[in-house]
Design a protein around this motif. Structure first.
Motif, PDB file in Angstrom:
ATOM      1  N   PHE A  33      44.523   0.371  45.438  1.00 22.53           N
ATOM      2  CA  PHE A  33      44.149   1.511  44.845  1.00 22.53           C
ATOM      3  C   PHE A  33      45.527   2.257  44.351  1.00 22.53           C
ATOM      4  N   TYR A  35      46.639   6.249  43.718  1.00 19.03           N
ATOM      5  CA  TYR A  35      46.335   7.724  43.692  1.00 19.03           C
ATOM      6  C   TYR A  35      47.754   8.370  43.381  1.00 19.03           C
ATOM      7  N   GLN A  37      49.266  12.420  43.902  1.00 14.04           N
ATOM      8  CA  GLN A  37      49.459  13.671  45.014  1.00 14.04           C
ATOM      9  C   GLN A  37      50.503  14.523  44.454  1.00 14.04           C
ATOM     10  N   GLN A  41      48.424  19.410  47.234  1.00 11.42           N
ATOM     11  CA  GLN A  41      47.115  19.075  47.146  1.00 11.42           C
ATOM     12  C   GLN A  41      47.018  17.638  47.718  1.00 11.42           C
ATOM     13  N   GLY A  42      45.572  17.300  47.756  1.00 14.29           N
ATOM     14  CA  GLY A  42      45.356  15.875  48.404  1.00 14.29           C
ATOM     15  C   GLY A  42      45.323  14.753  47.267  1.00 14.29           C
ATOM     16  N   PRO A  43      45.379  13.730  47.729  1.00 14.99           N
ATOM     17  CA  PRO A  43      45.644  12.483  46.751  1.00 14.99           C
ATOM     18  C   PRO A  43      44.380  12.439  45.789  1.00 14.99           C
ATOM     19  N   PHE A  45      42.360   9.973  42.976  1.00 12.32           N
ATOM     20  CA  PHE A  45      41.994   8.646  42.676  1.00 12.32           C
ATOM     21  C   PHE A  45      42.284   8.411  41.107  1.00 12.32           C
ATOM     22  N   TYR A  48      41.450   1.392  40.535  1.00 10.59           N
ATOM     23  CA  TYR A  48      41.123   0.248  41.501  1.00 10.59           C
ATOM     24  C   TYR A  48      41.047  -0.975  41.256  1.00 10.59           C
ATOM     25  N   ASP A  56      37.746  -0.101  38.239  1.00  6.23           N
ATOM     26  CA  ASP A  56      37.685   1.342  37.949  1.00  6.23           C
ATOM     27  C   ASP A  56      38.959   2.068  37.409  1.00  6.23           C
ATOM     28  N   SER A  58      38.854   5.053  36.047  1.00  4.14           N
ATOM     29  CA  SER A  58      38.242   6.570  35.466  1.00  4.14           C
ATOM     30  C   SER A  58      39.280   7.517  35.903  1.00  4.14           C
ATOM     31  N   LEU A  91      50.890   7.140  45.175  1.00  3.52           N
ATOM     32  CA  LEU A  91      50.543   6.558  46.248  1.00  3.52           C
ATOM     33  C   LEU A  91      49.796   5.217  46.095  1.00  3.52           C
ATOM     34  N   SER A  95      43.092  -2.467  50.765  1.00  2.00           N
ATOM     35  CA  SER A  95      41.974  -2.460  51.754  1.00  2.00           C
ATOM     36  C   SER A  95      41.227  -3.897  51.871  1.00  2.00           C
ATOM     37  N   THR A 101      35.743   1.596  55.209  1.00  2.00           N
ATOM     38  CA  THR A 101      36.228   2.834  54.529  1.00  2.00           C
ATOM     39  C   THR A 101      37.935   3.009  54.877  1.00  2.00           C
ATOM     40  N   ALA A 103      41.636   2.485  54.182  1.00  2.00           N
ATOM     41  CA  ALA A 103      42.654   1.999  53.435  1.00  2.00           C
ATOM     42  C   ALA A 103      43.757   2.288  53.857  1.00  2.00           C
TER      43      ALA A 103
END
Lengths: 114, 111
Positions: A33, A35, A37, A41-43, A45, A48, A56, A58, A91, A95, A101, A103
């Motif tokens: 994946f 990401y 950031q 802020q949070g990472p 997406f 993938y 993905d 998107s 980032l 996984s 869940t 990663a």
């Protein structure tokens, strides 16, 4: 390797330059994946992969962003014609462990566009 | 996507138990709840995941009520090194394929 490795750790690019960010996932991990950031802020997406297939994309903010994983291991995130708003930490995570869940993230590449 | 809501920040003294509650009203049947921790200049690190009731590991406990619309991460006896941002996520379909992080809870632990 022992963990997810990203290079470079820091990258300064002039506006309009192309950049390539590399990710070495944990050996044997099928999923990878990317990401983005922004500061404070949070990472968020971006994209993938499962093996070499990009399942993905998107979250890629524009067609200037392109990611690949041609042999199902190392991945490269390329940003063409960088702009100031691209400045962020990128980032990479992989996984494949027992906890579904979970990663494993690298330390990221901090991109600064000037 | 199931959106999560959690406090922006929390303060605690070293040695106390810290509970961070997260709401996720739109969680779907197949979704899991997962929590990550992030230190400055590092990528997020998985802490714990759960589906319902209580889960405990060597680091934390996760409490999930029957309706699954909220969850509480419990950190026993925090230390200064637990100062970090904690993210509550709803993992779609119980996988890590598209984690949505939000802004997290910034926990500050002091002496």
């Amino acid at each position: 390797g022992a963990g997810v490795s990203q290079s470079p750790r820091y990258k300064v690019a002039k506006r309009g330059q192309d950049v390539a960010l590399r990710c070495d996932p944990i050996s044997g991990h099928v999923s990878l994946f990317w990401y983005q950031q922004a500061l404070g802020q949070g990472p968020e997406f971006l994209t993938y992969f499962q093996n070499e297939a990009q399942l993905d994309k998107s979250g890629l903010p524009s067609d200037r962003f392109f990611a690949e994983r041609p042999e199902g291991s190392v991945s490269t995130l390329k940003i063409q014609r960088t702009q100031q708003e691209d400045s962020a930490v990128y980032l990479c995570a992989s996984s494949g462990g027992q906890r579904n869940t979970e990663a494993f993230f690298g330390q990221g590449t901090r991109l600064t566009v000037v | 996507l199931a959106k999560t809501t959690q406090p922006i920040s929390m303060d605690s003294y070293e040695g106390q138990e810290v509970n961070i509650t997260c709401s996720h009203n739109n969680i779907a049947t197949n979704d899991y709840i997962t929590w990550y921790q992030q230190f400055p200049s590092q990528g997020p690190r998985f802490i714990i995941q759960g589906y319902k009731t209580k889960v405990t590991n060597e680091v934390a406990s996760l409490f999930i009520p029957a309706d699954r619309k909220s969850s509480t991460l419990s950190l026993p006896r925090v230390s200064l090194s637990d100062t970090a941002v904690y993210y509550c996520l709803v993992a779609l379909g119980g996988t890590a394929s598209k984690l949505t992080f939000g802004t997290g809870t910034r926990l500050q632990v002091t002496l």
